[in-house]
Design a protein around this motif. Structure first.
Motif, PDB file in Angstrom:
ATOM      1  N   ALA A 166      35.263 -69.697  -2.714  1.00 53.99           N
ATOM      2  CA  ALA A 166      33.837 -69.362  -2.629  1.00 53.99           C
ATOM      3  C   ALA A 166      33.591 -68.367  -1.494  1.00 53.99           C
ATOM      4  O   ALA A 166      32.813 -67.413  -1.646  1.00 53.99           O
ATOM      5  N   GLU A 167      34.250 -68.586  -0.361  1.00 55.99           N
ATOM      6  CA  GLU A 167      34.086 -67.668   0.765  1.00 55.99           C
ATOM      7  C   GLU A 167      34.662 -66.288   0.440  1.00 55.99           C
ATOM      8  O   GLU A 167      34.118 -65.260   0.875  1.00 55.99           O
ATOM      9  N   LEU A 168      35.756 -66.252  -0.320  1.00 54.15           N
ATOM     10  CA  LEU A 168      36.340 -64.974  -0.714  1.00 54.15           C
ATOM     11  C   LEU A 168      35.390 -64.186  -1.600  1.00 54.15           C
ATOM     12  O   LEU A 168      35.182 -62.975  -1.381  1.00 54.15           O
ATOM     13  N   VAL A 169      34.791 -64.832  -2.594  1.00 54.97           N
ATOM     14  CA  VAL A 169      33.846 -64.147  -3.476  1.00 54.97           C
ATOM     15  C   VAL A 169      32.691 -63.578  -2.663  1.00 54.97           C
ATOM     16  O   VAL A 169      32.302 -62.408  -2.840  1.00 54.97           O
ATOM     17  N   GLN A 170      32.148 -64.376  -1.765  1.00 56.95           N
ATOM     18  CA  GLN A 170      31.035 -63.908  -0.935  1.00 56.95           C
ATOM     19  C   GLN A 170      31.457 -62.730  -0.057  1.00 56.95           C
ATOM     20  O   GLN A 170      30.705 -61.755   0.110  1.00 56.95           O
ATOM     21  N   ALA A 171      32.650 -62.790   0.498  1.00 55.38           N
ATOM     22  CA  ALA A 171      33.127 -61.708   1.363  1.00 55.38           C
ATOM     23  C   ALA A 171      33.350 -60.416   0.581  1.00 55.38           C
ATOM     24  O   ALA A 171      33.021 -59.321   1.067  1.00 55.38           O
ATOM     25  N   ILE A 172      33.915 -60.512  -0.619  1.00 56.15           N
ATOM     26  CA  ILE A 172      34.115 -59.310  -1.425  1.00 56.15           C
ATOM     27  C   ILE A 172      32.771 -58.661  -1.744  1.00 56.15           C
ATOM     28  O   ILE A 172      32.619 -57.433  -1.710  1.00 56.15           O
ATOM     29  N   ARG A 173      31.784 -59.480  -2.053  1.00 55.44           N
ATOM     30  CA  ARG A 173      30.450 -58.963  -2.391  1.00 55.44           C
ATOM     31  C   ARG A 173      29.756 -58.316  -1.196  1.00 55.44           C
ATOM     32  O   ARG A 173      29.094 -57.282  -1.333  1.00 55.44           O
ATOM     33  N   THR A 174      29.890 -58.924  -0.022  1.00 61.43           N
ATOM     34  CA  THR A 174      29.079 -58.503   1.123  1.00 61.43           C
ATOM     35  C   THR A 174      29.827 -57.665   2.151  1.00 61.43           C
ATOM     36  O   THR A 174      29.203 -56.957   2.938  1.00 61.43           O
ATOM     37  N   ASN A 175      31.142 -57.739   2.163  1.00 57.56           N
ATOM     38  CA  ASN A 175      31.925 -57.020   3.169  1.00 57.56           C
ATOM     39  C   ASN A 175      33.222 -56.510   2.538  1.00 57.56           C
ATOM     40  O   ASN A 175      34.324 -56.895   2.923  1.00 57.56           O
ATOM     41  N   PRO A 176      33.100 -55.622   1.532  1.00 54.87           N
ATOM     42  CA  PRO A 176      34.266 -55.245   0.725  1.00 54.87           C
ATOM     43  C   PRO A 176      35.353 -54.485   1.473  1.00 54.87           C
ATOM     44  O   PRO A 176      36.478 -54.396   0.968  1.00 54.87           O
ATOM     45  N   THR A 177      35.052 -53.931   2.656  1.00 56.82           N
ATOM     46  CA  THR A 177      36.097 -53.218   3.400  1.00 56.82           C
ATOM     47  C   THR A 177      36.819 -54.117   4.396  1.00 56.82           C
ATOM     48  O   THR A 177      37.674 -53.648   5.150  1.00 56.82           O
ATOM     49  N   SER A 178      36.505 -55.402   4.392  1.00 62.02           N
ATOM     50  CA  SER A 178      37.153 -56.341   5.302  1.00 62.02           C
ATOM     51  C   SER A 178      38.646 -56.420   5.032  1.00 62.02           C
ATOM     52  O   SER A 178      39.100 -56.332   3.879  1.00 62.02           O
ATOM     53  N   ARG A 179      39.406 -56.626   6.090  1.00 58.94           N
ATOM     54  CA  ARG A 179      40.846 -56.844   5.962  1.00 58.94           C
ATOM     55  C   ARG A 179      41.173 -58.338   5.921  1.00 58.94           C
ATOM     56  O   ARG A 179      42.326 -58.736   6.076  1.00 58.94           O
TER      57      ARG A 179
END
Length: 306
Positions: free
Chosen positions: A155-168
């Motif tokens: 769930a946290e991964l989906v949210q991160a891809i949506r909101t912070n797609p350039t995150s490493r």
């Protein structure tokens, strides 16, 4: 144009002909090479489904959907006629009870008896538990801790891809060091990382250990399926799957599988269709997936090393 499967066949040949021969945990023995990497284009619904032997892709899909529920008991898999996890609890049951029982009888007891299933069908805190309910602990004083809110990495991964797609930090893992001892099998496909560029989602799967004869076919398909699900949930197109392994090996009792596989030419270019986009990544069902254009060679049977 080179068929996507050729790189797998080249690796299989290399491991079998050049791999270091060694004894392993199972006692069967392997030939092993360290650190190979393969890349698969997932655009236009492409899927890295092996064609040199028939792969039970629905079994792999059911397993992936089961992981996402967080379940760690084989009962639900057995209900769906998925047997790929049964050997581990069956082996434990035989060792601890001394009872000789075949797989069919063991699975029948798992389905029929709640108490038996709870005791003997459980695999410990394997993949799904770590993916969606990683335990946390909070201090309460005097060196005591209480169990906090579990972490849902997916769930946290989906949210991160949506909101912070350039995150490493677009990743999740099953390698929970504190709980490895309680697992029927520590995670082989242990860490997944994702990368967004040009409106496309690419992913890397790193496996500490890969059985090239049996496991790879499921691992590659499942990783690509999960990437496709994530891309759909995040309004992205699928990009590339990068597969990498630490110990890539072939079991010594799989010689017939290797030899038969390497005589076959890859054929067909299958596509994985996802029929709908549910409300969340946890709401997919097996009926949502369909493989088209799959024309494989016949299945090659080989034993699983437990």
């Amino acid at each position: 144009m080179t068929h996507y499967e050729q790189q797998y066949l080249d690796l299989l040949r290399d491991v079998w002909t050049r791999g270091d021969e060694r004894r392993d945990r199972t006692g069967v023995g392997t030939r092993s090479l360290f650190g190979p990497t393969l890349r698969f284009d997932l655009s236009d619904d492409r899927i890295p489904l092996l064609t040199t032997k028939r792969v039970a892709w629905k079994t792999a899909a059911r397993e992936m959907l089961w992981f996402l529920t967080g379940d760690t008991n084989i009962r639900e898999l057995v209900r769906q006629k998925v047997h790929i996890w049964t050997d581990w609890p069956l082996d434990r049951f035989r060792r601890e009870t001394g009872e000789t029982i075949d797989r069919d009888a063991f699975e029948a007891r798992v389905l029929a008896d709640d108490e038996f299933a709870a005791r003997w069908g459980d695999l410990g805190p394997v993949y799904g538990k770590q993916w969606v309910a990683w335990d946390t602990y909070e201090p309460v004083g005097d060196g005591l801790y209480w169990r906090g809110t579990p972490v849902n990495q997916i769930a946290e991964l989906v949210q991160a891809i949506r909101t912070n797609p350039t995150s490493r930090r677009l990743l999740f893992t099953g390698w929970n060091v504190a709980e490895l001892g309680g697992m029927a099998l520590p995670p082989c496909h242990m860490t997944y990382q994702y990368h967004v560029a040009g409106g496309r989602l690419s992913g890397m799967l790193w496996q500490r250990s890969c059985d090239l004869g049996l496991g790879f076919a499921f691992n590659a398909f499942s990783a690509a399926m999960l990437l496709r699900m994530l891309a759909l949930q995040c309004d992205l197109e699928p990009g590339e799957l990068v597969w990498s392994a630490g110990d890539a090996h072939v079991y010594l009792n799989h010689a017939h599988l290797v030899e038969a596989t390497l005589t076959r030419e890859p054929r067909s270019d299958p596509r994985l269709r996802i029929k709908r986009r549910p409300a969340s990544i946890f709401d997919y069902a097996i009926e949502d997936f369909e493989v088209e254009g799959y024309d494989p060679h016949p299945h090659i049977a080989a034993p699983v090393a437990v």
